[in-house]
Every structure is written in C-alpha cells, then in structure tokens.
Design a protein around this motif. Structure first.
Motif, mmCIF file in Angstrom:
data_model
loop_
_atom_site.group_PDB
_atom_site.id
_atom_site.type_symbol
_atom_site.label_atom_id
_atom_site.label_comp_id
_atom_site.label_asym_id
_atom_site.label_seq_id
_atom_site.Cartn_x
_atom_site.Cartn_y
_atom_site.Cartn_z
ATOM 1 N N THR A 131 0.828 -1.209 0.000
ATOM 2 C CA THR A 131 0.000 0.000 0.000
ATOM 3 C C THR A 131 0.860 1.256 0.000
ATOM 4 O OG1 THR A 131 -0.148 -0.176 2.425
ATOM 5 C CG2 THR A 131 -1.989 -1.028 1.147
ATOM 6 N N ILE A 132 0.207 2.388 -0.227
ATOM 7 C CA ILE A 132 0.895 3.675 -0.259
ATOM 8 C C ILE A 132 1.468 4.005 1.117
ATOM 9 C CG2 ILE A 132 0.605 6.155 -0.706
ATOM 10 C CD1 ILE A 132 -1.788 5.382 -2.488
ATOM 11 N N LYS A 133 2.624 4.590 1.142
ATOM 12 C CA LYS A 133 3.257 4.963 2.399
ATOM 13 C C LYS A 133 2.362 5.927 3.172
ATOM 14 C CE LYS A 133 7.553 6.805 4.333
ATOM 15 N NZ LYS A 133 8.903 7.383 4.043
ATOM 16 N N GLY A 134 2.159 5.661 4.446
ATOM 17 C CA GLY A 134 1.305 6.512 5.276
ATOM 18 C C GLY A 134 -0.119 6.000 5.406
ATOM 19 N N THR A 135 -0.409 4.864 4.733
ATOM 20 C CA THR A 135 -1.770 4.325 4.761
ATOM 21 C C THR A 135 -2.202 3.942 6.169
ATOM 22 O OG1 THR A 135 -1.646 3.502 2.489
ATOM 23 C CG2 THR A 135 -3.267 2.469 3.930
ATOM 24 N N ARG A 136 -1.285 3.376 6.956
ATOM 25 C CA ARG A 136 -1.654 2.935 8.299
ATOM 26 C C ARG A 136 -2.089 4.102 9.181
ATOM 27 N NH1 ARG A 136 3.105 -0.845 10.422
ATOM 28 N NH2 ARG A 136 4.309 0.449 8.990
ATOM 29 N N ILE A 137 -1.409 5.211 9.074
ATOM 30 C CA ILE A 137 -1.772 6.387 9.877
ATOM 31 C C ILE A 137 -3.093 6.963 9.398
ATOM 32 C CG2 ILE A 137 -1.114 8.740 10.500
ATOM 33 C CD1 ILE A 137 1.792 7.870 10.317
ATOM 34 N N LEU A 138 -3.238 7.121 8.092
ATOM 35 C CA LEU A 138 -4.477 7.674 7.548
ATOM 36 C C LEU A 138 -5.674 6.767 7.827
ATOM 37 C CD1 LEU A 138 -3.434 9.162 4.079
ATOM 38 C CD2 LEU A 138 -4.406 10.405 6.018
ATOM 39 N N SER A 139 -5.481 5.457 7.683
ATOM 40 C CA SER A 139 -6.586 4.529 7.917
ATOM 41 C C SER A 139 -6.984 4.504 9.389
ATOM 42 C CB SER A 139 -6.215 3.123 7.443
ATOM 43 O OG SER A 139 -5.118 2.616 8.175
ATOM 44 N N LEU A 140 -6.009 4.715 10.288
ATOM 45 C CA LEU A 140 -6.324 4.774 11.715
ATOM 46 C C LEU A 140 -7.166 6.018 12.018
ATOM 47 C CD1 LEU A 140 -6.010 3.696 14.579
ATOM 48 C CD2 LEU A 140 -3.882 4.985 14.767
ATOM 49 N N ILE A 141 -6.780 7.148 11.451
ATOM 50 C CA ILE A 141 -7.570 8.381 11.610
ATOM 51 C C ILE A 141 -8.975 8.182 11.063
ATOM 52 C CG2 ILE A 141 -7.776 10.800 10.895
ATOM 53 C CD1 ILE A 141 -4.696 10.885 10.800
ATOM 54 N N PHE A 142 -9.046 7.558 9.893
ATOM 55 C CA PHE A 142 -10.333 7.275 9.263
ATOM 56 C C PHE A 142 -11.215 6.417 10.159
ATOM 57 C CE2 PHE A 142 -12.487 3.778 7.030
ATOM 58 C CZ PHE A 142 -13.499 4.470 6.385
ATOM 59 N N SER A 143 -10.655 5.338 10.701
ATOM 60 C CA SER A 143 -11.448 4.418 11.525
ATOM 61 C C SER A 143 -11.922 5.082 12.815
ATOM 62 C CB SER A 143 -10.644 3.162 11.842
ATOM 63 O OG SER A 143 -9.516 3.454 12.651
#
Length: 275
Positions: free
Chosen positions: A53-65
């Motif tokens: 996945t794109i770099k930074g996805t884990r942080i963005l997806s956590l904010i999203f969730s």
C-alpha cells in the motif's frame, strides 16, 4: 486447544454482555462494540497490506477508523433526517480521494492503489450495515442475533460434516480444508438455526410465510458466510500471513473472527429492511 477455547469463551462472554446492555440500558451501547471492530479491523488490514500500500496508509486509515463511527452516530442521532449511513459513505469517499491524490503524487501503480483503497472499505463499509442494523428498531435484535450466531453455527456444522464425509474440495487454492460436503452441511445448519431463532424471537414481519422467510435467510447468509471466509483467505494468502492479528489467542485477529459475520450482516440488513 485450551487457549483457543478460553479465548473463544471470553469473546462469547463479551458479545453476551453487549447484547444484554443493549437490551437493558440503551441500544447505542452496541455501537461501541462495532466501533471496536472497525478500529481494530482497519488497523489489521492496513498492517497486513503494509508492503503493497501507499506509504502513510496505516496512519491515515487509523484516523479514518477513529472518525467513522462518531460521524455515523452524530448524523444518525443528532441531525434531522438520520443521515448517518450517507455521511459515513462520504467519509469513505473523502479518504479514497485523498489516497488517489497521494497515489498520483507518489507515482504509485494501480495494484498498490487498489490495495490501499481496500483499507477504507474492508471492514468499515461492511460494518456500517451493523451500525444501521442496530438502529432498525423492532427488528434490530433478531438481525444482530442472526448475524453473530449464524456464522459460527454454519462454520461448526461445516467442520463436522466435512470431517465425517470429506469429498471434493470447495476452493483448494484458498482454503484446502473446506469441502463441498462441509459447505452443504454448514448451509443446512444455518437454515435450521435461522428457523429456530426466528420462531423463538417472533419479530413482527410482513411476509407470506415466516418459516419460509427464515429458511431463505439461513440459506443466503450461510452461503455469504462462506464467501466472507474465502475473501479473507484470499487476502491472507496474497499477503502470505497466517492470521490478520493476535488479539484473540488461538483465533487470530478481529477480522479472523468476524470475516463471515461482516458479509452476513449486509444480507440480513437488506432482507429485514423490506419486511
């Protein structure tokens, strides 16, 4: 095996507690359980796919969730018109657009972009139907009950029938242990349970024959449950991992436990929405 049994019993105890609190205190309490599933499940899928996945996805997806359920709850319960479902979808679309811009900026290929988008759909969009089912009113209890019990009942029947009869493999490349005999046995088990649960709870349904309706519910949800299991098996095989997480010793992660339930709740919500 002992660890698996203890972990499973603990999970059942938590589910039972939330069902009781939902009935005795307030239905919105069940949103907290779904919130937990969405946050932890999104983290699990983002971590599992981190290499593609794109770099930074884990942080963005956590904010999203973390934003997902509050957005639903606020617009569903405090904004006139009950638009929680719609605004949650808007949130999904917003984060997908953000990631499309990131994909263009980082020159990410299509395959990685699609895996990144999956982190904002699976499990959040599927569990959005669980949030909506909890707010259905009179039919919400039977829908949630069927969602959480049909999956393990179907899996249990499938395991015992498949072990005893064996036969041709259902999908050997994704799940070598699943057989057609097990799938049929699991489907029959799901149909029987749906019928029994419906006749015991007896919700007020506008259908020609409640018995036929519940058998149909059991049939469709049992089939969809198998699809949910195979979907997760596909993701894990592609990512070359055994489990999605370790939060439930002996079972894996949250997604390993609710992989079928997430798809089952979608079918149940749609079916009961029109009766």
């Amino acid at each position: 095996m002992k660890t698996r049994i203890i972990s499973g019993a603990f999970y059942v105890a938590i589910l039972t507690a939330f069902f009781l609190l939902r009935q005795l205190v307030n239905s919105w309490i069940f949103h907290l359980l779904t919130y937990f599933f969405i946050v932890v499940g999104t983290f699990e899928i983002a971590r599992a796919t981190k290499k593609v996945t794109i770099k930074g996805t884990r942080i963005l997806s956590l904010i999203f969730s973390l934003l997902f359920v509050p957005v639903y709850f606020i617009f569903q319960h405090y904004v006139s018109g009950s638009h929680g479902f719609i605004f949650s979808i808007y949130l999904v679309a917003l984060f997908i657009v953000i990631n499309l811009f990131l994909a263009i900026y980082t020159n990410t290929d299509l395959k990685a972009t699609m895996w990144t988008m999956l982190c904002y759909i699976y499990p959040a969009v599927l569990l959005l139907f669980m949030l909506s089912a909890n707010d259905m009113g009179d039919n919400s209890f039977i829908v949630l009950l069927l969602a959480f019990v049909i999956s393990p009942v179907s899996d249990t029947f499938a395991y015992f029938v498949g072990s005893k009869i064996g036969g041709k493999k259902l999908c050997p490349k994704l799940s070598p242990k699943k057989t057609w005999s097990g799938a049929i046995g699991g489907t029959i088990g799901g149909m029987v349970f749906a019928l029994i649960a419906g006749l015991i709870v007896r919700p007020d349904l506008n259908v020609f024959s409640p018995a036929v309706f519940y058998l149909l519910v059991g049939l469709l949800t049992s089939v969809v449950n198998i699809f949910g299991d195979l979907t997760e098996s596909y993701i894990k095989r592609k990512m070359r991992i055994k489990d999605m997480g370790k939060i439930m010793p002996g079972h894996g992660g949250v997604l390993d436990r609710i992989d079928g339930t997430m798809f089952v709740i979608v079918v149940l919500y749609i079916m009961f929405l029109f009766v």
